[in-house]
Every structure is written in C-alpha cells, then in structure tokens.
Design an enzyme around this catalytic site. Structure first.
Site, mmCIF file in Angstrom:
data_model
loop_
_atom_site.group_PDB
_atom_site.id
_atom_site.type_symbol
_atom_site.label_atom_id
_atom_site.label_comp_id
_atom_site.label_asym_id
_atom_site.label_seq_id
_atom_site.Cartn_x
_atom_site.Cartn_y
_atom_site.Cartn_z
ATOM 1 N N ASP A 184 5.058 93.399 -4.279
ATOM 2 C CA ASP A 184 4.322 93.995 -5.398
ATOM 3 C C ASP A 184 2.829 93.712 -5.282
ATOM 4 O OD1 ASP A 184 6.720 94.886 -6.534
ATOM 5 O OD2 ASP A 184 6.978 93.044 -7.682
ATOM 6 N N VAL A 199 10.374 94.482 7.124
ATOM 7 C CA VAL A 199 11.100 94.841 8.351
ATOM 8 C C VAL A 199 12.545 95.222 8.043
ATOM 9 C CG1 VAL A 199 11.875 94.006 10.610
ATOM 10 C CG2 VAL A 199 9.600 93.392 9.781
#
Length: 470
Positions: free
Chosen positions: A266, A197
């Site tokens: 990741d 966000v």
C-alpha cells in the site's frame, strides 16, 4: 536528497476498504473446553485497511485522498468514517447489504492465534456499478492520479475497473493498480500494476524465481498481454524492478532492518501515485516509492510513512505520543521480540552528557522510550524558575536524536505510574542513584545504572550563562 513536497496533489483511491482490528493479549493456559489457548486480551487497536491504508499513507505524506468503495450500513462503517475524518480523507462510498469487510486478529504473546474475517463478497449490481462510474467521473476531474486497490472483496469488477481506467485515460492521468488474483484483463490499459513476485507468478501461471532475468521475462509477458505501459515489481529484500517493453531498471532495497512487511505494498502504491501526480519522472517516482517501502518495513504493524521520514527530517509528532497510543505501539513491538528500554528526566537544556547517556541507554535494547517531565512537574521539583525550555520545545529537540524511539510526557512528580504502564525490559537511571532507590524498578525486568559524563549538567550550563562558575 531532494525534499519532497506533495502538497496540492490529490489521488482517487478506488478499491476494497477494510477495517483491521487487533486484540493483543497474553497466554498462560489452555482452555478446559477445547485444546486451544486462552488469550487474556490486554489491548485492542483498529486501523484503516485495504484501500484505506493507501489513503492513510497519502494523507500522512501531505496530500489529499478521495476513497471510493463499498461498505455496509453497520457500526464498522461508522468507525471507518471516523478514522478517515480524523486524517481529512474524503470518501464517496456505495452502501450494500453486506457487512463492512473487517479482519480481526487475535494475538497472544508473540504469535497470531487466529484471524476472523467478517465479510460477504458480493459483486456490484449493474445499478451500483453505474453509480460508481458517475461518482468516479466527477472525482477523476479533480485528481492527478488514480489508484485501484484490489483486494478481491467485490468492488473491483471488470466493468468498474474498465470504466475507471477509461475515464482516467480520457483525463490524461496515470492509473496505478495494486492487483489481486490471476485474471488481470480488468486492468487492461492501466499505466502500471505493482505486483510482488508471488502475484506476478500467479498472473503468468507459473513459478517465477526472485531473480532478475526471470522477473523481467515474466513482467514483459504480462505487459504485452494486458496492454500496460510498464510493470513495477516489488521484490522484498531485492528492492523494486521496473520493466517496460524495451528496458528495465533495478532499485536495491533501502530497508536497513525489516520488522514487518504489513502494508508495504500500500505504501509503494501511494507514494508512486503521488510522484507521478506531481510530474516526477518514472525513475524518480519509483525511487520515492522504494524509499518509502524501506521506511515502512522498519515499523511494527500496518502504519503509514510520514513526509518527515521520507525527507529524512525528524518530526516530533512521529515520536511524541500519549500513553495509550504508546502502549499500543509497544505491544506491537513486543510481538516481534523487541526489547523495550525506558528512562526519564527533565532534559531542560540538552548537552553532551544527555546525548551520551541516551545513546548508551538505547544500546541496551531495541526501542528507547523517554519519559519527559512536564513543565508543571519540573516547577514543583526544581522551583518556579524552571524549566528554561517548554515541554514541547524540549520534546522537539529530543526527537531529533536517533537514539530515542518514543517520547511521552508525564505530569507526576515521579515516573512510577508511567513505568508501571510501560513495563520495560530495561529501566535506566544515572549512576548517582543506587538500584534500590530507583522508582519503578519493580515493573522492569532489569535495572541498569549509567555513569554521567563528568563536568556536564543543566545546572552548570545555567550557571555558566549567568557568569557563575560555581
């Protein structure tokens, strides 16, 4: 839940490769030279960082990864090579005059004291960019998806990203981008970008609250501006939201407990790329990524998700550790305030008494470490007819118990040295001992005795099998 199998999938990971190094220690005084804490370093660990962590996740999910990026002609590059060789990750790098990007974190007790960055951010020269393009053209032909892992360290220039996206589009394979910074023009035409966000807010240039409507609105603005097929927004405890030009989907988090969000992005990128490479629908690919994220935030530090964990299958390799690796894991756990419990035993034939005992032991803290007697150790203690089951078989059965966090095998007659090395918060033994008789109690903060379940023992099970009721 379906069992996932990513074997045969190959992902090109193009981006900023880094070495993450950690110094763990204790703090007991302030330096007389300056008002700073003195850290007595007890342990140093190193892990693949940046795009390397994406590749690490791909490898541990059973697929193949090829890493492209830049590094220096230095010892840290050699360390990275060794790490990637160890997990069978391929690499085709461009060497520069700059040092290999390395981040050194010094952690005293439970707090990060300082982070030292060894880096020199240099945009690729035209000749280097051409070299990257030529390498990418060959690798993309052999891959089912491309990840662009942008950490802002100089590899992911506008020209490089545009060329990689163009080549992937020509091959008809998806491009997943982990973004950095506010200018996303270099990601134009990618299949998807996976911001959190905060990164989404930076891209649209305004505050975006972590609320459904606000996230969807900002995501659609970016999709139109950058020409993306859809956006995958990671929203911490609120899960993941997928937005395209017409619709959106919310996936609530699957995390049971959040220990550490390091590297979670990741993991999302890696698992999402694998799902798309294997032909999963968008919904299923995001479900895989969401599940993987829920697992990795329950770990300490930057760590990959294992395929066995994703499939909900207990894998002895994820719990069985040599002592040096176990100490490093426990060091990380202590930084988050986790209480370490230790017990030991032969556990030759697992029965109800064992399971109950281990469950009660695990309830005394956050992580239960089991010291498992080796085969040779048991023979010396119990005679040549034991053990019935080998140490590897015993470890595999024990790894299936949810109560056990880690297993380490020791060869000594007693766990004295092992307990000294683990230094548990709680040392647990059976109530057939007296506290003053417990080996290694001086290395634990507390020793607890647990009653056994009456009528259950390995000896009684063996005798029953022989037809001897005694």
């Amino acid at each position: 839940m379906s069992l996932y199998d990513f074997k045969g999938a190959r992902i090109l990971v193009a981006g900023d490769l880094m070495l993450d190094r950690y110094h763990f220690g204790t703090v007991s005084r302030i330096s007389p030279e300056a008002p700073v804490p003195v850290v007595n370093v007890r342990k140093t660990t190193q892990t693949l960082g940046g795009s390397g962590n994406v590749a690490n996740n791909i490898a541990h999910l059973g697929a193949d990864a090829m890493v492209m990026g830049i590094w220096g002609a230095d010892s840290d590059a050699e360390i990275l090579k060794g790490m990637m060789d160890n997990i069978n990750v391929g690499y085709d790098m461009v060497s520069t005059g700059a040092p290999t990007t390395t981040k050194l974190r010094v952690i005293g007790e439970k707090q990060q004291i300082v982070r030292l960055d060894f880096e020199e951010i240099l945009n690729l020269t035209q000749s280097q960019a051409s070299e990257v393009a030529a390498k990418a053209k060959e690798h993309i032909k052999q891959c089912g998806a491309v990840v662009i892992s942008d950490y802002g360290k100089g590899f992911c220039t506008l020209n490089v990203c545009e060329e990689i996206i163009r080549l992937a589009e020509k091959q008809g394979i998806p491009v997943i981008v982990d973004p950095k910074g506010s200018d996303w023009r270099k990601y134009a035409g990618a299949t998807t970008v996976t911001p959190n966000v905060k990164e989404l807010a930076e891209a649209v240039g305004r505050h975006v609250p972590n609320e459904d409507e606000a996230v969807v609105l900002a995501a659609r603005e970016i999709i139109d501006r950058v020409r993306l097929k859809y956006l995958v927004v990671t929203r911490s405890e609120k899960g993941i939201t997928v937005v395209d030009g017409k619709d959106y989907m919310h996936f609530p988090t699957e995390a049971r407990e959040v220990f550490d969000v390091s590297g979670a992005g990741d993991t999302v990128v890696a698992s999402l790329a694998l799902g798309l490479a294997k032909g999963f629908s968008l919904r299923e690919a995001v479900m895989v990524a969401n599940r993987a994220a829920g697992i990795v935030v329950g770990k300490i530090g930057t760590a990959p998700v294992l395929l066995s964990e994703l499939n909900g299958v207990h894998d002895v390799k994820s719990k069985l550790m040599p002592l040096d690796k176990l100490q490093a894991e426990l060091e990380k756990a202590r930084l988050t305030g986790k209480k370490i419990v230790f017990t030991n035993g032969c556990f030759d034939i697992l029965h109800k008494g064992h399971v109950t005992y281990l469950k009660k032991a695990a309830e005394l803290g956050d992580i239960l470490v089991l010291g498992l007697n080796s085969d040779d150790s048991i023979r010396r203690i119990k005679g040549p007819s034991r053990p019935i089951n080998s140490e590897n078989d015993r470890a595999e059965v024990l790894a299936a118990l949810e109560s056990i966090g880690y297993i380490t095998i020791f060869d000594e007659d007693t766990p004295h040295d092992l307990i000294k090395a683990v230094a548990p918060d709680v040392l647990v033994k059976g109530a057939d001992y007296k506290v003053e008789e417990v080996v290694g109690r001086e290395f634990a903060k507390k020793t607890v005795l647990i009653d056994f379940v009456q009528g259950y023992s390995t000896t009684s099970v063996i005798n029953a099998m022989k037809g001897d009721s005694k």
